[in-house]
Design a protein around this motif. Structure first.
Motif, mmCIF file in Angstrom:
data_model
loop_
_atom_site.group_PDB
_atom_site.id
_atom_site.type_symbol
_atom_site.label_atom_id
_atom_site.label_comp_id
_atom_site.label_asym_id
_atom_site.label_seq_id
_atom_site.Cartn_x
_atom_site.Cartn_y
_atom_site.Cartn_z
ATOM 1 N N TYR A 46 1.051 0.947 2.979
ATOM 2 C CA TYR A 46 -0.067 0.950 2.042
ATOM 3 C C TYR A 46 -0.532 2.330 1.599
ATOM 4 O O TYR A 46 -1.322 2.437 0.664
ATOM 5 C CB TYR A 46 -1.273 0.229 2.667
ATOM 6 C CG TYR A 46 -0.977 -1.148 3.177
ATOM 7 C CD1 TYR A 46 -0.685 -2.183 2.299
ATOM 8 C CD2 TYR A 46 -0.993 -1.427 4.546
ATOM 9 C CE1 TYR A 46 -0.428 -3.462 2.767
ATOM 10 C CE2 TYR A 46 -0.730 -2.702 5.019
ATOM 11 C CZ TYR A 46 -0.447 -3.718 4.127
ATOM 12 O OH TYR A 46 -0.188 -4.975 4.586
ATOM 13 N N GLY A 47 -0.125 3.382 2.294
ATOM 14 C CA GLY A 47 -0.618 4.710 1.985
ATOM 15 C C GLY A 47 -0.037 5.294 0.713
ATOM 16 O O GLY A 47 0.864 4.716 0.092
ATOM 17 N N PRO A 48 -0.516 6.454 0.292
ATOM 18 C CA PRO A 48 -0.065 7.065 -0.961
ATOM 19 C C PRO A 48 1.401 7.465 -0.979
ATOM 20 O O PRO A 48 1.969 7.678 -2.046
ATOM 21 C CB PRO A 48 -0.976 8.290 -1.110
ATOM 22 C CG PRO A 48 -1.535 8.542 0.247
ATOM 23 C CD PRO A 48 -1.613 7.218 0.918
ATOM 24 N N GLU A 49 2.044 7.559 0.205
ATOM 25 C CA GLU A 49 3.457 7.927 0.266
ATOM 26 C C GLU A 49 4.362 6.727 0.522
ATOM 27 O O GLU A 49 5.556 6.888 0.746
ATOM 28 C CB GLU A 49 3.682 8.969 1.373
ATOM 29 C CG GLU A 49 2.932 10.273 1.140
ATOM 30 C CD GLU A 49 2.940 11.183 2.359
ATOM 31 O OE1 GLU A 49 2.881 12.400 2.161
ATOM 32 O OE2 GLU A 49 2.993 10.668 3.495
ATOM 33 N N LYS A 66 -1.846 -7.418 -1.056
ATOM 34 C CA LYS A 66 -2.845 -6.360 -1.139
ATOM 35 C C LYS A 66 -3.982 -6.764 -2.062
ATOM 36 O O LYS A 66 -5.159 -6.549 -1.759
ATOM 37 C CB LYS A 66 -2.198 -5.060 -1.625
ATOM 38 C CG LYS A 66 -1.298 -4.394 -0.597
ATOM 39 C CD LYS A 66 -0.476 -3.279 -1.200
ATOM 40 C CE LYS A 66 -1.298 -2.123 -1.655
ATOM 41 N NZ LYS A 66 -0.484 -0.995 -2.126
ATOM 42 N N ASP A 67 -3.618 -7.366 -3.201
ATOM 43 C CA ASP A 67 -4.653 -7.777 -4.151
ATOM 44 C C ASP A 67 -5.540 -8.862 -3.547
ATOM 45 O O ASP A 67 -6.768 -8.816 -3.685
ATOM 46 C CB ASP A 67 -4.007 -8.288 -5.439
ATOM 47 C CG ASP A 67 -3.359 -7.169 -6.245
ATOM 48 O OD1 ASP A 67 -3.707 -5.992 -6.013
ATOM 49 O OD2 ASP A 67 -2.497 -7.477 -7.086
ATOM 50 N N GLN A 81 -7.132 3.306 2.912
ATOM 51 C CA GLN A 81 -5.701 3.508 3.115
ATOM 52 C C GLN A 81 -5.165 4.731 2.385
ATOM 53 O O GLN A 81 -4.097 5.250 2.727
ATOM 54 C CB GLN A 81 -4.898 2.266 2.694
ATOM 55 C CG GLN A 81 -4.765 2.059 1.191
ATOM 56 C CD GLN A 81 -5.805 1.115 0.653
ATOM 57 O OE1 GLN A 81 -6.861 0.917 1.271
ATOM 58 N NE2 GLN A 81 -5.514 0.488 -0.473
ATOM 59 N N ASN A 82 -5.893 5.215 1.389
ATOM 60 C CA ASN A 82 -5.438 6.395 0.658
ATOM 61 C C ASN A 82 -5.514 7.673 1.485
ATOM 62 O O ASN A 82 -4.933 8.695 1.110
ATOM 63 C CB ASN A 82 -6.239 6.556 -0.641
ATOM 64 C CG ASN A 82 -5.917 5.464 -1.642
ATOM 65 O OD1 ASN A 82 -4.751 5.203 -1.931
ATOM 66 N ND2 ASN A 82 -6.934 4.804 -2.156
ATOM 67 N N LEU A 83 -6.210 7.611 2.604
ATOM 68 C CA LEU A 83 -6.202 8.733 3.547
ATOM 69 C C LEU A 83 -4.877 8.837 4.286
ATOM 70 O O LEU A 83 -4.503 9.916 4.765
ATOM 71 C CB LEU A 83 -7.319 8.563 4.577
ATOM 72 C CG LEU A 83 -8.767 8.704 4.113
ATOM 73 C CD1 LEU A 83 -9.701 8.267 5.232
ATOM 74 C CD2 LEU A 83 -9.058 10.147 3.702
ATOM 75 N N GLN A 236 -5.565 -3.070 6.270
ATOM 76 C CA GLN A 236 -4.874 -3.777 7.339
ATOM 77 C C GLN A 236 -5.780 -4.832 7.963
ATOM 78 O O GLN A 236 -5.346 -5.942 8.251
ATOM 79 C CB GLN A 236 -4.383 -2.793 8.404
ATOM 80 C CG GLN A 236 -3.157 -1.999 7.983
ATOM 81 C CD GLN A 236 -2.832 -0.917 8.983
ATOM 82 O OE1 GLN A 236 -3.636 -0.008 9.209
ATOM 83 N NE2 GLN A 236 -1.662 -0.988 9.583
ATOM 84 N N LEU A 237 -7.033 -4.476 8.178
ATOM 85 C CA LEU A 237 -7.972 -5.443 8.738
ATOM 86 C C LEU A 237 -8.171 -6.614 7.781
ATOM 87 O O LEU A 237 -8.258 -7.767 8.206
ATOM 88 C CB LEU A 237 -9.305 -4.762 9.031
ATOM 89 C CG LEU A 237 -9.272 -3.648 10.083
ATOM 90 C CD1 LEU A 237 -10.639 -2.990 10.213
ATOM 91 C CD2 LEU A 237 -8.810 -4.174 11.439
ATOM 92 N N GLN A 238 -8.203 -6.330 6.479
ATOM 93 C CA GLN A 238 -8.333 -7.392 5.488
ATOM 94 C C GLN A 238 -7.104 -8.296 5.480
ATOM 95 O O GLN A 238 -7.221 -9.524 5.426
ATOM 96 C CB GLN A 238 -8.541 -6.782 4.100
ATOM 97 C CG GLN A 238 -9.899 -6.121 3.910
ATOM 98 C CD GLN A 238 -9.971 -5.296 2.637
ATOM 99 O OE1 GLN A 238 -8.973 -4.746 2.191
ATOM 100 N NE2 GLN A 238 -11.149 -5.196 2.066
ATOM 101 N N CYS A 239 -5.917 -7.677 5.521
ATOM 102 C CA CYS A 239 -4.677 -8.469 5.532
ATOM 103 C C CYS A 239 -4.595 -9.344 6.771
ATOM 104 O O CYS A 239 -4.130 -10.488 6.705
ATOM 105 C CB CYS A 239 -3.470 -7.542 5.449
ATOM 106 S SG CYS A 239 -3.165 -6.865 3.807
ATOM 107 N N ASN A 240 -5.045 -8.815 7.902
ATOM 108 C CA ASN A 240 -5.033 -9.614 9.118
ATOM 109 C C ASN A 240 -5.959 -10.818 8.995
ATOM 110 O O ASN A 240 -5.641 -11.915 9.469
ATOM 111 C CB ASN A 240 -5.439 -8.757 10.317
ATOM 112 C CG ASN A 240 -4.432 -7.677 10.637
ATOM 113 O OD1 ASN A 240 -3.280 -7.744 10.208
ATOM 114 N ND2 ASN A 240 -4.861 -6.662 11.367
#
Length: 292
Positions: A46-49, A66-67, A81-83, A236-240
């Protein structure tokens, strides 16, 4: 550790469906602990890379998830997640300061780091979760079916770039830690033996890693309330919450009794394919497992 004079940091390397989330929930009940959940997995997925190491077909499969997960409200729990660049995870999150904590415990998947050993954080002891392949891949395939995927488990793992259906990644990281001298004797926990003898395994685990054992590791409250204190990404917490992949772990109040070994005749061909190929890897690691 007994006198609280130093901080112990532990990386628990896992694969999906090895009971590692239940183990992390258990570890959350250590005295004065900070728990970090799957930071490199977040960077990979999920991160920027994430586009740098995931094939497009695999990455696209997560977009709808993700949406949908953004519709799950967790208030202010979790990090953006962008961190989660790989550099930030290693240097700021894992190697950062946790003043006043006796233990820093991180659970993550082995795959992201097995392909890039420079990501291994400094200052940690290392442990691995393993599980019999028939049980592991049966559970993993069931999760994929819950997503509504039309691809078999082995096809999904091939697309995702997992070596040896993820077990080869697991062994590769284990062997690198030894050969490099980073961790001469990594701790290996077998999921079945953890369920069969939780007190014996947990006492030995704590003793081996210089952690003060507590009986609070043997039972806990049901629910996912502990995650509010975890260092984890919001997505990740949301997806879980959305997928309920870790629901059994969060519903747990202890390590449940051992499930019987599934019959080969009852398993899908893709499960048998993954299990048969990885049994030699499992047995190699099983021989080195932690024993009470």
């Amino acid at each position: 550790m007994e006198n609280g004079s130093h901080q112990v940091r532990v990386m628990l390397w896992s694969m999906p469906r090895t009971l590692s989330t239940a183990f992390t929930k258990c570890m959350s009940h250590l005295d004065n602990v900070s728990v970090i959940s799957e930071p490199y997995t977040c960077a990979m997925m999920y991160g920027p890379e994430s586009q740098l190491i995931m094939q497009k077909k695999s990455k696209d499969a997560f977009e709808n998830l993700k949406d949908a997960s953004k519709m799950i409200s967790l208030h202010d729990v979790g990090l953006d997640q962008n961190l989660y660049t790989f550099k930030w995870v290693k240097e700021s999150l894992l190697e950062g300061d946790y003043p006043g904590k006796d233990i820093v415990f991180c659970k993550d998947m082995s795959q992201p780091v097995s392909v890039n050993h420079s990501l291994i954080p400094k200052g940690y002891r290392h442990a691995f979760m393993i599980r019999h392949p028939l049980k592991l891949y049966k559970s993993w395939s069931k999760v994929l079916l819950g997503y509504g995927t039309t691809q078999s488990l082995d096809e999904v793992l091939d697309i995702g770039g997992a070596k040896g259906y993820a077990y080869a990644d697991h062994l590769e990281l284990y062997e690198y830690l030894i050969s490099s001298g980073i961790e001469p004797d990594p701790v290996i926990i077998d999921a079945d033996e953890l369920q069969s003898n939780p007190e014996g395994i947990l006492r030995k685990f704590c003793q081996t890693l210089d952690i003060k054992y507590t009986d609070k590791l043997l039972s806990w409250e049901a629910g996912d309330g502990v995650v509010k204190d975890w260092v984890a990404s919001k997505i990740q917490l949301q997806c879980n919450k959305l997928t309920k992949v870790y629901q059994n772990a969060f519903d747990s109040t202890c390590f449940k009794k051992l499930d019987p070994m599934p019959l080969r005749s009852e398993l899908e061909k893709c499960v048998l394919k993954c299990a048969d190929e990885t049994m030699p890897i499992y047995m190699k690691m099983f021989e080195k497992r932690l024993r009470p």
